[in-house]
Design a protein around this motif. Sequence first.
Motif, PDB file in Angstrom:
ATOM      1  N   TYR A 185      39.532  -9.209 -15.138  1.00 28.26           N
ATOM      2  CA  TYR A 185      38.681  -9.374 -16.309  1.00 28.26           C
ATOM      3  C   TYR A 185      38.773  -8.192 -17.287  1.00 28.26           C
ATOM      4  O   TYR A 185      38.213  -8.253 -18.379  1.00 28.26           O
ATOM      5  N   TYR A 186      39.476  -7.116 -16.925  1.00 28.81           N
ATOM      6  CA  TYR A 186      39.688  -6.000 -17.839  1.00 28.81           C
ATOM      7  C   TYR A 186      41.117  -5.967 -18.381  1.00 28.81           C
ATOM      8  O   TYR A 186      41.460  -5.111 -19.192  1.00 28.81           O
ATOM      9  N   GLN A 207      33.011  -6.728 -19.814  1.00 27.72           N
ATOM     10  CA  GLN A 207      33.292  -8.165 -19.828  1.00 27.72           C
ATOM     11  C   GLN A 207      32.720  -8.884 -18.612  1.00 27.72           C
ATOM     12  O   GLN A 207      32.560 -10.103 -18.640  1.00 27.72           O
ATOM     13  N   LYS A 212      34.972  -8.450 -30.305  1.00 28.34           N
ATOM     14  CA  LYS A 212      35.673  -9.257 -29.320  1.00 28.34           C
ATOM     15  C   LYS A 212      34.836 -10.455 -28.883  1.00 28.34           C
ATOM     16  O   LYS A 212      35.375 -11.540 -28.650  1.00 28.34           O
ATOM     17  N   ARG A 213      33.550 -10.276 -28.768  1.00 32.24           N
ATOM     18  CA  ARG A 213      32.702 -11.386 -28.326  1.00 32.24           C
ATOM     19  C   ARG A 213      32.655 -12.492 -29.370  1.00 32.24           C
ATOM     20  O   ARG A 213      32.471 -13.666 -29.057  1.00 32.24           O
ATOM     21  N   TYR A 242      25.334  -7.881 -21.690  1.00 27.74           N
ATOM     22  CA  TYR A 242      26.394  -7.478 -22.611  1.00 27.74           C
ATOM     23  C   TYR A 242      25.781  -7.013 -23.934  1.00 27.74           C
ATOM     24  O   TYR A 242      26.131  -5.954 -24.466  1.00 27.74           O
TER      25      TYR A 242
END
Length: 206
Positions: free
Chosen positions: A6-7, A171, A203-204, A178
């Motif tokens: 996830y990174y 993330q 990014k979100r 978040y």
Amino acid sequence: MYIPDYYKNEDRAEIEAFLKANAFGILVNVLDGKPWATHVPLELVESSTDGKQFLVAHVSKENPQWTAFSAGDEVLVIFTGPHAYVSSSWYDFEGVPTWNYTAVHVYGKPRILDESETIASLKTLVDKYEAGRDNPTRVEDLSKKTMMMVRGIVAFEIEITRIEAKKKHSQNRDAKNYQSVIAHLEASADPNAKAIAAEMKRKRKS
């Protein structure tokens, strides 16, 4: 570099933009059986003929690091961007503090440049960082005496063989936590924290 799924960042365009925006890296190789590192600006360039990508840089001739290039071994260049501490008190559950950051590791094989290539690489570097200045320095305007200093450096290019990119920006947190991290980072006086928050918001949304 250890990168949980996830990174992991595999967006090549985003990685290239990061390398260009954070071009001051750490060049690492092995010299006489020991790790050696130099902090140096590196420019990302792409061949117009075959699309291969390279990092171009130079070091002082007195820096022995370049003498190991002839062995043909891979070198590592480490690039980092903004980073910020993340407190577990910002979550709605019990957790542990951590750190948010972006890092890119570039691997490749170096080749020492000849004199004409060296001057061309210096012109590219100077033109990039002098752009927009009131009285920009231009390599082609420097005197022969000043250009003699070129003899004191070793320029090289690193043909990129692989890239590892990690973006650790919370993330793995749900939407509520978040957003909490973003809010606390934005409230910080630290420019790095604000930069991480801005990237998390961008990014979100994407």
